[in-house]
Design a protein around this motif. Structure first.
Motif, PDB file in Angstrom:
ATOM      1  N   PHE A  25       0.435  -1.528  -0.253  1.00 51.38           N
ATOM      2  CA  PHE A  25      -0.189  -0.051   0.089  1.00 51.38           C
ATOM      3  C   PHE A  25       1.239   1.280  -0.166  1.00 51.38           C
ATOM      4  O   PHE A  25       2.577   1.044  -0.304  1.00 51.38           O
ATOM      5  N   ASN A  26       0.158   2.560  -0.114  1.00 50.81           N
ATOM      6  CA  ASN A  26       1.092   3.748  -0.263  1.00 50.81           C
ATOM      7  C   ASN A  26       1.868   3.632   1.253  1.00 50.81           C
ATOM      8  O   ASN A  26       1.083   3.266   2.597  1.00 50.81           O
ATOM      9  N   ASP A  27       2.650   4.167   1.878  1.00 54.02           N
ATOM     10  CA  ASP A  27       3.603   4.235   2.937  1.00 54.02           C
ATOM     11  C   ASP A  27       3.069   5.252   4.108  1.00 54.02           C
ATOM     12  O   ASP A  27       1.890   6.179   3.172  1.00 54.02           O
ATOM     13  N   HIS A  28       3.127   5.028   4.737  1.00 52.29           N
ATOM     14  CA  HIS A  28       2.992   6.397   6.003  1.00 52.29           C
ATOM     15  C   HIS A  28       3.145   7.628   5.984  1.00 52.29           C
ATOM     16  O   HIS A  28       4.970   7.419   6.257  1.00 52.29           O
ATOM     17  N   SER A  29       2.649   8.883   6.920  1.00 53.48           N
ATOM     18  CA  SER A  29       3.786   9.602   6.336  1.00 53.48           C
ATOM     19  C   SER A  29       3.789  10.010   7.879  1.00 53.48           C
ATOM     20  O   SER A  29       3.155   9.979   8.879  1.00 53.48           O
ATOM     21  N   VAL A  30       5.269  10.354   7.973  1.00 47.36           N
ATOM     22  CA  VAL A  30       4.742  10.885   9.973  1.00 47.36           C
ATOM     23  C   VAL A  30       5.912  11.667   9.742  1.00 47.36           C
ATOM     24  O   VAL A  30       6.900  11.900   9.004  1.00 47.36           O
ATOM     25  N   PHE A  31       5.827  12.933  10.823  1.00 51.16           N
ATOM     26  CA  PHE A  31       6.604  14.036  11.308  1.00 51.16           C
ATOM     27  C   PHE A  31       6.788  13.892  11.963  1.00 51.16           C
ATOM     28  O   PHE A  31       5.773  13.622  13.108  1.00 51.16           O
ATOM     29  N   ILE A  32       8.248  14.486  13.572  1.00 48.60           N
ATOM     30  CA  ILE A  32       7.625  14.851  14.224  1.00 48.60           C
ATOM     31  C   ILE A  32       9.194  15.820  14.407  1.00 48.60           C
ATOM     32  O   ILE A  32       9.752  17.048  13.072  1.00 48.60           O
ATOM     33  N   ALA A  33       8.255  17.469  15.791  1.00 49.71           N
ATOM     34  CA  ALA A  33       8.956  18.312  15.301  1.00 49.71           C
ATOM     35  C   ALA A  33       8.855  18.550  16.680  1.00 49.71           C
ATOM     36  O   ALA A  33       7.836  18.874  17.769  1.00 49.71           O
ATOM     37  N   PHE A  34       9.909  20.129  16.985  1.00 46.51           N
ATOM     38  CA  PHE A  34       9.689  21.317  18.169  1.00 46.51           C
ATOM     39  C   PHE A  34       9.545  22.086  17.573  1.00 46.51           C
ATOM     40  O   PHE A  34      10.382  22.562  17.032  1.00 46.51           O
ATOM     41  N   ALA A  35       8.854  23.506  18.343  1.00 48.96           N
ATOM     42  CA  ALA A  35       9.716  24.944  18.277  1.00 48.96           C
ATOM     43  C   ALA A  35       9.431  25.451  19.296  1.00 48.96           C
ATOM     44  O   ALA A  35       7.988  25.508  20.197  1.00 48.96           O
ATOM     45  N   PRO A  36       9.603  27.061  19.714  1.00 50.51           N
ATOM     46  CA  PRO A  36      11.152  27.592  18.773  1.00 50.51           C
ATOM     47  C   PRO A  36      12.315  26.507  18.923  1.00 50.51           C
ATOM     48  O   PRO A  36      11.797  26.094  20.091  1.00 50.51           O
ATOM     49  N   LYS A  37      13.035  26.281  18.012  1.00 50.04           N
ATOM     50  CA  LYS A  37      14.614  25.939  18.118  1.00 50.04           C
ATOM     51  C   LYS A  37      15.301  26.685  19.646  1.00 50.04           C
ATOM     52  O   LYS A  37      14.772  25.719  20.682  1.00 50.04           O
ATOM     53  N   GLU A  38      14.472  27.441  19.991  1.00 49.81           N
ATOM     54  CA  GLU A  38      15.368  28.092  21.216  1.00 49.81           C
ATOM     55  C   GLU A  38      14.209  27.956  22.641  1.00 49.81           C
ATOM     56  O   GLU A  38      13.018  28.529  21.925  1.00 49.81           O
ATOM     57  N   ASN A  39      14.228  27.592  23.023  1.00 51.92           N
ATOM     58  CA  ASN A  39      12.909  27.601  25.070  1.00 51.92           C
ATOM     59  C   ASN A  39      12.174  27.357  23.726  1.00 51.92           C
ATOM     60  O   ASN A  39      11.135  27.672  24.006  1.00 51.92           O
TER      61      ASN A  39
END
Lengths: 613, 442
Positions: A539-553
């Motif tokens: 099947f189609n692949d699963h789309s994953v994303f992790i993130a945080f913001a802002p870079k400082e604090n």
């Protein structure tokens, strides 16, 4: 003179004998045996309980997630009805004659008895009741009692809040011996916060004791115990953010989990497909529950962010590999490998001269090499034994990231995921029949690793915090003046030296600026992220994303998982960016709004489909 | 007035004291059992206790009037009173039934119950007849006439129907016994009752035993035990009694055993075929074989709960929570079940004193009867004692669950004007007759 004079004594004796019999009998009934005075107590005393209102649930800004709607329950006491015009009554309630007969029959069978009030119509809305209240007055045996129903002003967070319903016979029996037993018409929390904080939300029933007459009329109040109101819950959820997340995930399968890294407070937890919690409130429950549970193949009732731990993390797992490798000293930020694509495929990108470039382009062969160094350390000449030792040590380090173990959050059904151990492979392949070459797909987050979206979001929080986390949780305060549970204030360390995080964070910034996650860019905010594209054989692949913001604090850490969404940068990354922008700026820029509209209208429900960017 | 003074001197003060105490206790109890917490109006026909107060006052006025009469005049009136009462008993049968019985003459808001006066009439007429010259109780003719004097009103009362009041006429067996009726009659009566009770008990508890593989009911075993007992007594007679007295004893023995077995076996039949289901349950409840708090056992259950809740010292005057008009947990709490009110509010201590008082009154009356030279006064005294005692025994026995539920009032306590009037007149006549005991020879 009178020969029968003596007989007076016989008669007197009989009198005294009867008197003695009576006195002994009374001695037993009144003094020696308490049976009859206990029975008298049962006969004369009656009690009425006062049900306190159930606690409400607020979001982190003080907005109501769960409110109380005033409704009316119509009760019937069958014995008091007498002669009435049934046709007219049915007309008033807009029910059929058969339905009426059914209800009366129900009110006199089971544990209902004809001389006590039983439920006739449940949860009549205020307006509807206003229409019938005057008409109802002339019917004996019918009366309305004010009651309340759960209301959901924001119509969101169904999976987190859970639902309540009338207690089942089985639950009624299990709680019968409790200090605060339930009554047969009581509501009880079944899932989510409603179930976890059932005792706090429910409060404590008050009681009034009366003397009653032979008909059961209450004549004299004896004693009164005030009820203890149900406590309000103040959650960590950001109501508007949660709503936005649910809109973004509209017509998609997957999850969003957002956490405040500094505290571990869950800001938003979306499980798609979702539903309006009002759907499972009050009298509509049975019908709607069936619709959600039996008739929907997408299984909307499952709370995927915590329950579905069979999601493979994909490339985002490379971050963990890098951190563990740096900490163990098997690589340094400047270590370079060749992207040779011999064993494991990759896409076309600049050579991974150092760790930063490898992360930016999510280079598969690079992390194959990293993982090889982590597993095969040459501590034993046998490659099998060496792999065992290596896996053990690697597993211990990874587990500290909250992966492969249960995050003891305050919502039931949290799964721990899968982090393969020596025993796992021994069972699978046999002892000394596996080595690095068997398990290398773990290197890029495929293979035998399974994590829940909650764990992915927690990973983002750990990186944002440079090495520690607080167990993610949903409740800030129990009661308006309450406090947080102590276990959520405890810090969890990964034991990875904070200095190793900086190169990773820099690389994650590059991912968004120049790498695979460019679709997550926000003009005003420095965002650090990592894409993942989880392979799905046919099947189609699963789309994953992790993130945080802002870079400082960092203020927010997020994980997005869109099933069958193909590349991580395609759907998961832009979704995360819209969420982050909304949370940090409290509004969306024109560009963000455009993104949001585009995402919202996309339908990704089939396992194989074509879409264009 | 001189006469009034002399009568006061010769009245028995103990009797008067006991009588007045019981009267006051009775009024207090009926007040408590019917008072609902509103303003107190003692002489008001609209409240039950008000009505009762008025009846007690009427009774006292009539009582004083009786004390002023000549004893001889009362004696001479006996047959006339008896005749008038019989006419009333016939007349009442043409009235409209109240609660299913034709027992009352309705005059305005007052109702008169002639069956109560029948108790007085029979006391007078039996005393009059038995005290006549040449009348001996040993004669069968005398016994038959007394029986007839009692059976006629009893029959008229039974067809009202009022079986409770009818039963009261059995009380005269004590009078007859005192006057010389063979003790065997009392004794056989006692044994007959005993056999009936045992037989019903065995039947009601549905005991069945398997002996040699044959199922045998309790009643059959009981019949067998009776036979065995007869055999034992036969041997005792043979060993201890002189031969010339033996034949009469044998005869008595054979008759007794036969009658016992016949009673036992006929109960067997009556219980199954004549009694209705409700009768059977009533017996089962009385014997404590089944517990029932809804249907037939309701009265008993509520009454015993009320009595038990009084505990040792009671809840205090007017503090009852079961047996009063406000709560009405005990049915008929102002009539047949009034004892509950007393027991609940005064506890075991109150009940104990009450029983002592009642027995003291009865025993005092026996003592007074025995000091009479006039046979009429003695017989009349015993009649009064027997009637009061019979009511006391059956009523309280019923309320505390030792006797079957039979509607019969507790004298001086239960609501009812005719009853309190009759019982007072009985006592006052007796007091008047006693007061002139020294003047009379016979």
């Amino acid at each position: 003179m009178d020969p029968y004079q003596g007989r007076r004594w016989v008669i007197i004796l009989i009198l005294i004998l009867i008197g003695l019999i009576f006195i002994f009998r009374l001695l037993f009934v009144q003094v020696l045996n308490t049976k009859w005075s206990d029975r008298a107590h049962v006969i004369t005393h009656s009690e009425k309980s006062i049900q306190p209102p159930r606690g409400l649930i607020y979001d982190r800004n003080g907005f109501l997630l769960v409110s109380a709607n005033q409704v009316y329950d119509i009760m019937v006491t069958p014995r008091e009805i007498g002669e009435i015009d049934t046709v007219e009554l049915c007309k008033l309630f807009r029910i059929s004659k058969n339905r009426f007969d059914d209800k009366i029959k129900k009110a006199t069978s089971g544990y209902n008895v004809s001389y006590k009030a039983s439920l006739f119509i449940e949860g009549m809305a205020k307006d509807d009741y206003a229409k019938i209240s005057t008409g109802l007055r002339k019917y004996k045996g019918f009366n309305a009692i004010r009651s309340s129903e759960r209301g959901y002003p924001m119509h969101n967070a169904a999976h987190i809040l859970g639902y309540i319903r009338k207690i089942s016979k089985k639950q009624y029996e299990t709680h019968k011996q409790d200090e605060e037993p339930y009554f047969k018409n009581d509501y009880i929390g079944i899932t989510g916060l409603e179930s976890v904080y059932e005792n706090e939300l429910r409060g404590k029933r008050g009681k009034v004791y009366y003397l009653q007459d032979y008909k059961g009329n209450k004549k004299e109040k004896l004693e009164e115990n005030q009820p203890l109101l149900g406590k309000n819950l103040h959650t960590t959820i950001d109501g508007p953010l949660q709503s936005l997340g649910e809109q973004l995930m509209n017509n998609k399968l997957g999850c969003i989990v957002a956490i405040e890294p500094k505290t571990g407070e869950i800001l938003s937890m979306v499980s798609a497909p979702s539903f309006d919690p009002a759907f499972l409130s009050g009298k509509k429950f049975s019908k709607n529950y069936k619709a959600l549970s039996d008739n929907d193949t997408l299984k909307p009732l499952i709370n995927r962010p915590i329950y579905n731990d069979s999601y493979r993390p994909g490339s985002i797992f490379k971050l963990v590999q890098a951190l563990v490798a740096l900490n163990d000293g098997v690589i340094n930020p400047n270590t370079g490998f060749i992207c040779n694509k011999q064993i494991i495929g990759c896409h076309l990108h600049e050579p991974p001269m150092n760790l930063g470039i490898a992360i930016k382009h999510s280079c598969n062969p690079y992390f194959y090499q990293v993982y090889k160094r982590l597993i095969l350390r040459g501590s034993d000449p046998s490659v099998f034994k060496d792999s065992r030792l290596g896996l053990n040590s690697w597993r211990n380090s990874v587990e500290k990231f909250g992966i492969g173990k249960q995050l003891q959050t305050d919502i039931p059904g949290v799964k721990k995921g899968l982090l393969p151990s020596v025993e796992f492979y021994d069972k699978w392949y046999g002892k000394n029949r596996w080595a690095f070459s068997t398990i290398y797909s773990n290197s890029i987050g495929e293979g035998e690793i399974g994590v829940s979206p909650l764990q992915m979001a927690n990973l983002a929080a750990i990186i944002a915090n440079k090495g520690h986390y607080y167990t993610p949780h949903l409740v800030k305060k129990i009661g308006d003046n309450g406090s947080k549970k102590a276990e959520f204030l405890e810090i969890n360390n990964t034991d990875v030296n904070p200095k190793h995080f900086q190169p990773i964070i820099n690389a994650m910034e590059q991912v968004v600026l120049n790498g695979t996650g460019r679709s997550a860019q926000i003009d005003s905010i420095s965002l650090c992220g990592k894409t993942g594209t989880v392979e799905n054989k046919s099947f189609n692949d699963h789309s994953v994303f992790i993130a945080f913001a802002p870079k400082e604090n960092p203020q927010i850490a997020i994980a997005v998982y869109v099933e069958y969404g193909t590349w991580g940068g395609t759907w998961a990354a832009p979704i995360a960016s819209v969420m982050i922008e909304q949370y940090l700026n409290k509004k969306l820029s024109d560009k963000g709004l455009k993104k949001k509209n585009r995402i919202e209208s996309a339908i990704i429900l089939s396992k194989k489909s074509d879409f264009s960017f | 007035m001189a006469r009034g003074k002399s009568i006061w001197k010769s009245i028995d003060k103990y009797l008067l004291g006991l009588f007045v105490s019981i009267l006051i206790l009775g009024l207090a109890t009926i007040f408590s059992s019917t008072y609902e917490g509103d303003s107190i109006s003692l002489f008001d026909f609209s409240t039950i206790y008000g009505k009762q107060f008025i009846w007690v006052i009427i009774s006292l006025i009539i009582g004083v009037f009786i004390l002023l009469l000549e004893g001889q005049f009362i004696k001479n009136m006996s047959y006339i009173i008896y005749g008038v009462v019989l006419l009333l008993l016939i007349g009442v049968l043409f009235m409209d039934p109240i609660k299913g019985a034709k027992s009352w003459f309705q005059i305005g808001s007052m109702s008169i119950q002639p069956s109560e006066f029948a108790k007085l009439a029979c006391s007078l007429v039996v005393a009059k007849y038995l005290s006549s010259v040449n009348v001996k109780i040993q004669d069968a003719k005398t016994r038959l006439i007394v029986l007839a004097l009692l059976v006629v009103p009893a029959f008229l009362i039974m067809i009202q129907p009022d079986p409770g009041t009818m039963l009261v006429f059995f009380a005269f067996i004590f009078v007859m016994y005192r006057e010389g009726l063979s003790g065997n009659v009392l004794l056989s009566g006692f044994f007959a009752v005993l056999i009936v009770v045992i037989a019903i008990f065995l039947k009601a508890s549905e005991t069945e035993n398997l002996i040699f593989g044959i199922s045998i009911t309790g009643n059959l075993i009981f019949a067998f035990v009776l036979l065995l007992l007869g055999g034992v007594i036969f041997i005792v007679i043979k060993l201890l009694v002189l031969p010339r007295y033996r034949s009469s004893k044998y005869k008595a023995l054979i008759w007794s055993v036969l009658t016992g077995i016949i009673i036992n076996l006929s109960i067997n039949y009556v219980y199954d075929s004549v009694f209705k289901e409700r009768h059977r349950t009533r017996f089962q409840i009385m014997f404590g074989i089944v517990e029932d708090r809804r249907g037939d056992g309701y009265n008993m259950w509520q009454a015993l709960s009320s009595i038990g809740s009084g505990k040792a010292l009671g809840k205090g005057f007017l503090n009852g929570t079961l047996s009063n008009n406000k709560y009405k947990h005990v049915p008929e709490q102002s009539t047949d079940f009034i004892f509950c009110s007393l027991a609940e509010e005064w506890g075991f201590a109150g009940c104990f004193i009450f029983i002592l008082l009642y027995l003291a009154l009865l025993i005092r009356m026996i003592m007074i009867s025995e000091r009479q030279r006039s046979k009429f006064t003695r017989i009349f005294g015993y009649s009064t004692v027997s009637i009061l005692f019979f009511h006391f025994m059956i009523n309280i026995g019923m309320v505390i669950g030792l006797a079957p539920v039979i509607g019969i009032p507790l004298p001086f306590f239960s609501k009812g004007g005719s009853a309190v009037l009759t019982f007072s007149i009985l006592v006052f006549i007796f007091m008047r007759l006693d007061a002139e005991r020294k003047k009379v020879l016979r």
